[in-house]
Scaffold this active site. Structure first.
Site, PDB file in Angstrom:
ATOM      1  CB  SER A  40      -7.797  10.161 -10.160  1.00  0.00           C
ATOM      2  OG  SER A  40      -6.831  10.004  -9.356  1.00  0.00           O
ATOM      3  CG  HIS A  69      -2.783   1.207  -0.558  1.00  0.00           C
ATOM      4  ND1 HIS A  69      -1.956   1.949  -1.308  1.00  0.00           N
ATOM      5  CD2 HIS A  69      -3.451   2.395  -0.394  1.00  0.00           C
ATOM      6  CE1 HIS A  69      -1.810   2.889  -2.544  1.00  0.00           C
ATOM      7  NE2 HIS A  69      -3.706   3.153  -1.451  1.00  0.00           N
ATOM      8  N   GLY A 105      -3.651   8.613  -7.944  1.00  0.00           N
ATOM      9  CA  GLY A 105      -2.422   9.222  -7.722  1.00  0.00           C
ATOM     10  C   GLY A 105      -2.165   9.806  -9.642  1.00  0.00           C
ATOM     11  CD  GLU A 155      -7.406   2.668  -2.797  1.00  0.00           C
ATOM     12  OE1 GLU A 155      -7.827   3.733  -2.769  1.00  0.00           O
ATOM     13  OE2 GLU A 155      -6.249   1.829  -2.168  1.00  0.00           O
ATOM     14  CD  GLU A 213       0.294   4.139  -2.980  1.00  0.00           C
ATOM     15  OE1 GLU A 213       0.467   4.794  -1.627  1.00  0.00           O
ATOM     16  OE2 GLU A 213       0.048   4.832  -3.956  1.00  0.00           O
ATOM     17  CE  LYS A 234      -2.052   7.534  -1.540  1.00  0.00           C
ATOM     18  NZ  LYS A 234      -1.532   6.844  -2.303  1.00  0.00           N
ATOM     19  CG  ASN A 290      -3.544   6.089   2.060  1.00  0.00           C
ATOM     20  OD1 ASN A 290      -3.144   6.732   2.915  1.00  0.00           O
ATOM     21  ND2 ASN A 290      -3.408   5.499   1.288  1.00  0.00           N
TER      22      ASN A 290
END
Ligand code: PEP
Length: 251
Positions: free
Chosen positions: A214, A99, A175, A169, A101, A14, A12
């Site tokens: 991660s 996702h 991250g 996730e 985010e 992003k 991904n």
């Protein structure tokens, strides 16, 4: 009977790259074609601005392309949005939906994620449906219940007839360089598998469950070997061909 699922590793990218990333794609393609064929299906989800190039450039080395999000509708007055059909038209075969985010930045609900997954299926794409708990939810022992609720309302019934992929996730691992323990990953993936089996009968054991958060060259081998981990969704470590190739090779 044990069902064998071919693993899938998706990168991904992003909102992190521009056209220059096509050089990393070329480097990855070179690595994937120079040695033994990868054991995993390899997917890159770039920004929409270079999706078409990634799809066409990747095709020669077996790298497939995916979108990072799609609208629930096939077309219409939705300035700035992109439909699943447009992603397919640009050469995508997959699309990430839900996702964390997007759930955080755009307030996306499970119902919207489900509608996006349905739109993706309608356009012939395979949705990668993301779920995961916050750190507070894990600390309070609610992680499995939260993920179960997300799964129940984010996966469309159409998963009975079409290919969908689940990505677990944990939000606090994305991250951050932190990951759940191997036991925590194993427990969550087993719990997701149980739910998929209960809801989708024969189809349940065939649905891929990716781990994301991660995932790095240093931990990939151990995490990807966990039962019911059928691949990974990789953010930061997918930006460098060398790192992403190491993860793919860890399968
Ligand atoms: C992600 O955002 O999907 C992700 C897994 O990111 P990272 O690998 O950087 O934690």
């Amino acid at each position: 009977m044990t069902t064998t699922i071919s693993p899938l590793i998706a990168g991904n990218w992003k909102m992190n790259v521009m056209r220059g990333a096509l050089e990393e794609l070329a480097a990855l393609a070179g690595m994937l074609t120079s040695g033994e064929a990868p054991r995993a299906i390899v997917v890159i989800c770039p920004p929409a601005t270079i999706l078409s190039e990634v799809a066409h450039q990747g095709a020669t080395s077996g790298i497939q392309a995916g979108g990072q999000d799609c609208h629930t509708q096939a077309q219409g007055a939705h300035t700035g949005d992109i439909s699943a059909g447009m992603l397919a038209d640009a050469g995508a075969q997959y699309v990430i939906v839900g996702h964390s985010e997007r759930r955080a930045d755009h307030g996306e609900t499970d119902a919207q994620v489900c509608a996006k997954a349905e739109a993706a299926i309608g356009a012939g794409l395979k949705p990668i449906i993301c779920v995961g708990e916050t750190e507070a939810q894990r600390d309070s022992g609610e992680a499995e219940a939260i993920v179960a609720a997300q799964l129940a309302t984010s996966i469309p019934d159409a998963a009975n007839q079409h290919e969908v992929i689940v990505a677990y996730e944990p939000i606090w691992a994305i991250g951050t360089g932190r990951t759940p323990t191997i036991l925590e990953i194993a427990r969550m993936h087993d719990s997701i598998r149980e739910q998929l089996n209960a809801r989708f009968a024969e189809k349940g054991p065939t649905i891929r469950i990716l781990y994301g958060g991660s995932l790095k060259p240093q931990n990939a081998r151990e995490i990807l070997a966990v039962e019911n981990v059928n691949g990974g969704l990789v953010g930061g470590a997918s930006l460098l061909a060398k790192d992403f190739y190491t993860i793919i090779s860890a399968v």
